[in-house]
Design a protein around this motif. Structure first.
Motif, PDB file in Angstrom:
ATOM      1  N   VAL A 187       2.342 -43.969  31.887  1.00  0.00           N
ATOM      2  CA  VAL A 187       2.539 -44.370  30.497  1.00  0.00           C
ATOM      3  C   VAL A 187       4.041 -44.496  30.267  1.00  0.00           C
ATOM      4  N   ASN A 188       4.489 -45.642  29.801  1.00  0.00           N
ATOM      5  CA  ASN A 188       5.902 -45.869  29.482  1.00  0.00           C
ATOM      6  C   ASN A 188       6.049 -46.282  28.028  1.00  0.00           C
ATOM      7  N   TYR A 189       7.041 -45.707  27.358  1.00  0.00           N
ATOM      8  CA  TYR A 189       7.444 -46.197  26.047  1.00  0.00           C
ATOM      9  C   TYR A 189       8.940 -46.465  26.129  1.00  0.00           C
ATOM     10  N   LEU A 227       1.999 -34.098  42.749  1.00  0.00           N
ATOM     11  CA  LEU A 227       0.626 -33.626  42.819  1.00  0.00           C
ATOM     12  C   LEU A 227      -0.256 -34.529  41.966  1.00  0.00           C
ATOM     13  N   PRO A 228      -1.281 -35.144  42.558  1.00  0.00           N
ATOM     14  CA  PRO A 228      -2.066 -36.133  41.813  1.00  0.00           C
ATOM     15  C   PRO A 228      -2.818 -35.564  40.620  1.00  0.00           C
ATOM     16  N   THR A 229      -3.070 -34.257  40.608  1.00  0.00           N
ATOM     17  CA  THR A 229      -3.806 -33.678  39.488  1.00  0.00           C
ATOM     18  C   THR A 229      -2.886 -33.036  38.450  1.00  0.00           C
ATOM     19  N   ALA A 230      -1.567 -33.177  38.639  1.00  0.00           N
ATOM     20  CA  ALA A 230      -0.608 -32.551  37.728  1.00  0.00           C
ATOM     21  C   ALA A 230      -0.061 -33.571  36.744  1.00  0.00           C
ATOM     22  N   LEU A 231       0.035 -33.183  35.470  1.00  0.00           N
ATOM     23  CA  LEU A 231       0.632 -34.031  34.445  1.00  0.00           C
ATOM     24  C   LEU A 231       2.139 -33.819  34.436  1.00  0.00           C
ATOM     25  N   SER A 232       2.896 -34.887  34.456  1.00  0.00           N
ATOM     26  CA  SER A 232       4.342 -34.795  34.257  1.00  0.00           C
ATOM     27  C   SER A 232       4.730 -35.750  33.149  1.00  0.00           C
ATOM     28  N   MET A 233       5.719 -35.359  32.354  1.00  0.00           N
ATOM     29  CA  MET A 233       6.203 -36.226  31.278  1.00  0.00           C
ATOM     30  C   MET A 233       7.719 -36.277  31.330  1.00  0.00           C
ATOM     31  N   PHE A 234       8.274 -37.355  30.784  1.00  0.00           N
ATOM     32  CA  PHE A 234       9.713 -37.552  30.873  1.00  0.00           C
ATOM     33  C   PHE A 234      10.233 -38.226  29.610  1.00  0.00           C
ATOM     34  N   TYR A 235      11.509 -38.053  29.369  1.00  0.00           N
ATOM     35  CA  TYR A 235      12.216 -38.714  28.273  1.00  0.00           C
ATOM     36  C   TYR A 235      13.668 -38.777  28.727  1.00  0.00           C
ATOM     37  N   ASN A 236      14.053 -39.872  29.360  1.00  0.00           N
ATOM     38  CA  ASN A 236      15.367 -39.904  29.989  1.00  0.00           C
ATOM     39  C   ASN A 236      15.825 -41.321  30.300  1.00  0.00           C
ATOM     40  N   THR A 237      16.960 -41.399  30.988  1.00  0.00           N
ATOM     41  CA  THR A 237      17.467 -42.649  31.522  1.00  0.00           C
ATOM     42  C   THR A 237      17.122 -42.684  33.004  1.00  0.00           C
ATOM     43  N   PRO A 238      16.251 -43.592  33.439  1.00  0.00           N
ATOM     44  CA  PRO A 238      15.812 -43.587  34.830  1.00  0.00           C
ATOM     45  C   PRO A 238      16.825 -44.235  35.761  1.00  0.00           C
ATOM     46  N   LEU A 239      16.662 -43.978  37.048  1.00  0.00           N
ATOM     47  CA  LEU A 239      17.474 -44.618  38.069  1.00  0.00           C
ATOM     48  C   LEU A 239      16.756 -45.853  38.602  1.00  0.00           C
ATOM     49  N   VAL A 240      17.514 -46.897  38.853  1.00  0.00           N
ATOM     50  CA  VAL A 240      16.955 -48.075  39.512  1.00  0.00           C
ATOM     51  C   VAL A 240      16.532 -47.689  40.923  1.00  0.00           C
ATOM     52  N   MET A 241      15.394 -48.213  41.359  1.00  0.00           N
ATOM     53  CA  MET A 241      14.820 -47.831  42.643  1.00  0.00           C
ATOM     54  C   MET A 241      15.147 -48.859  43.716  1.00  0.00           C
ATOM     55  N   LEU A 242      15.347 -48.380  44.936  1.00  0.00           N
ATOM     56  CA  LEU A 242      15.629 -49.254  46.067  1.00  0.00           C
ATOM     57  C   LEU A 242      14.376 -49.595  46.859  1.00  0.00           C
ATOM     58  N   ASP A 294      21.926 -51.083  30.824  1.00  0.00           N
ATOM     59  CA  ASP A 294      22.735 -49.876  30.980  1.00  0.00           C
ATOM     60  C   ASP A 294      22.375 -48.800  29.961  1.00  0.00           C
ATOM     61  N   ASP A 295      21.797 -49.217  28.833  1.00  0.00           N
ATOM     62  CA  ASP A 295      21.479 -48.250  27.781  1.00  0.00           C
ATOM     63  C   ASP A 295      20.009 -47.846  27.761  1.00  0.00           C
ATOM     64  N   LEU A 296      19.267 -48.159  28.852  1.00  0.00           N
ATOM     65  CA  LEU A 296      17.831 -47.880  28.863  1.00  0.00           C
ATOM     66  C   LEU A 296      17.526 -46.400  28.677  1.00  0.00           C
ATOM     67  N   ILE A 297      16.629 -46.130  27.743  1.00  0.00           N
ATOM     68  CA  ILE A 297      15.995 -44.815  27.625  1.00  0.00           C
ATOM     69  C   ILE A 297      14.499 -45.074  27.567  1.00  0.00           C
ATOM     70  N   TYR A 298      13.748 -44.419  28.446  1.00  0.00           N
ATOM     71  CA  TYR A 298      12.304 -44.581  28.384  1.00  0.00           C
ATOM     72  C   TYR A 298      11.639 -43.217  28.393  1.00  0.00           C
ATOM     73  N   ALA A 299      10.441 -43.206  27.827  1.00  0.00           N
ATOM     74  CA  ALA A 299       9.674 -41.972  27.724  1.00  0.00           C
ATOM     75  C   ALA A 299       8.282 -42.238  28.257  1.00  0.00           C
ATOM     76  N   GLY A 300       7.562 -41.186  28.528  1.00  0.00           N
ATOM     77  CA  GLY A 300       6.187 -41.365  28.986  1.00  0.00           C
ATOM     78  C   GLY A 300       5.770 -40.268  29.922  1.00  0.00           C
ATOM     79  N   GLY A 301       4.846 -40.604  30.803  1.00  0.00           N
ATOM     80  CA  GLY A 301       4.348 -39.594  31.713  1.00  0.00           C
ATOM     81  C   GLY A 301       3.468 -40.174  32.794  1.00  0.00           C
ATOM     82  N   HIS A 302       3.156 -39.333  33.763  1.00  0.00           N
ATOM     83  CA  HIS A 302       2.194 -39.648  34.813  1.00  0.00           C
ATOM     84  C   HIS A 302       0.914 -38.887  34.469  1.00  0.00           C
TER      85      HIS A 302
END
Length: 305
Positions: free
Chosen positions: A42-44, A17-32, A82-90
């Motif tokens: 926002v990425n940290y 949803l374009p008007t919804a805030l989401s935040m994350f703190y995890n190990t992401p998956l590589v995208m195809l 392999d050890d990537l952890i990133y945080a941030g949000g949309h």
């Protein structure tokens, strides 16, 4: 050897949803494949490294990098440690427009640049983890505090060295695997809308800027983003209007005009359809939400500086 798991975005759609805030703190998956989302990302990078293919260039972010970029252009995480952890949000556009960034930086971001600051420390990892918990807690006050603190953290970037990528000499062409998502037509459309959404524009104007027929522009944009041209322009205008309504002593009619709606009735109709309330109710609810301690004083200082 453990087999890598990949993430495959849905076919041709702006995610979430374009008007919804989401935040994350995890190990992401590589995208195809690339994806889009009509928010600022926002990425940290807490640990490891991440390699992105952006619209027209590639970039690698390292541990400690704080990054801001517009998710409304195609991008994909195509490799990482392999050890990537990133945080941030949309971050919804309403909050992006609240940021006290220079106009040149804001324009560069909306045109596809990535802002990268290396001036971070261990407190950023702790803060991003807390903000993610607060946003996902279901507590509106915690979520509001997380947003306000995140915005202040982003604004602090202006006091430290940062770069906007790609720089001309470092720009790398993106090849393979992105097909219609990086269509120059769609990029030109997004550029024109970002620069002109507050003006009286329609599909004919947008198509002319992209040098294509209006019907073709609408079809290509819909196929690539999952949104119609009108919906995308309305989203930009509405988000900008919400940011204006959060300021003191603003006139609703003036907000409607300054945001590009052309009339108060069109503004009210779009606002109520998207948010479920009137602009006046939105402003009242925003003003009655308790502010975190000290933030009101900061706002007052900013007003008089």
């Amino acid at each position: 050897m453990e087999q890598r798991v990949y993430y495959v975005p849905g076919p041709g759609g702006v995610e979430g949803l374009p008007t919804a805030l989401s935040m994350f703190y995890n190990t992401p998956l590589v995208m195809l494949a690339p994806h889009w989302h009509a928010q600022v990302e926002v990425n940290y990078i807490v640990r490891g490294w991440a390699h992105y293919r952006m619209s027209g260039h590639q970039v690698r972010f390292e541990a400690g990098d704080l990054v801001l970029f517009w998710g409304g252009l195609p991008h994909m995480l195509d490799d990482c440690s392999d050890d990537l952890i990133y945080a941030g949000g949309h971050l919804p556009l309403v909050h992006f427009f609240r940021l006290r960034l220079s106009q040149s930086v804001q324009t560069a971001l909306m045109r596809g640049a990535a802002l990268v600051s290396k001036a971070s420390d261990a407190s950023d990892a702790l803060n991003f983890e807390r903000w993610s918990r607060y946003v996902r807690s279901g507590d509106p006050m915690k979520a509001g505090m997380a947003i306000d603190e995140l915005l202040l953290r982003i604004e602090r970037i202006r006091f430290d060295p940062y770069v906007l990528l790609p720089q001309n000499e470092d720009a790398l062409p993106v090849s393979g695997g992105i097909d219609h998502h990086t269509s120059p037509i769609v990029v030109r459309i997004c550029d024109f809308i970002a620069d002109n959404f507050r003006e009286d524009i329609d599909s004919t104007d947008i198509a002319a800027a992209a040098d294509v027929h209006p019907k073709y522009a609408m079809n290509v944009f819909k196929k690539s983003t999952g949104m119609t041209l009108n919906d995308y322009v309305s989203l930009m205008r509405l988000s900008y209007a919400q940011a204006l309504l959060m300021q003191d002593e603003v006139n609703v009619l003036q907000v409607a005009m300054d945001s590009g709606f052309g009339s108060l009735s069109a503004f009210n109709k779009c606002f109520r359809k998207t948010t479920g309330m009137s602009p006046t109710d939105f402003r009242r609810d925003t003003r009655t939400r308790p502010e975190p301690a000290g933030l009101k004083q900061l706002h007052m200082q900013a007003r008089y500086n």
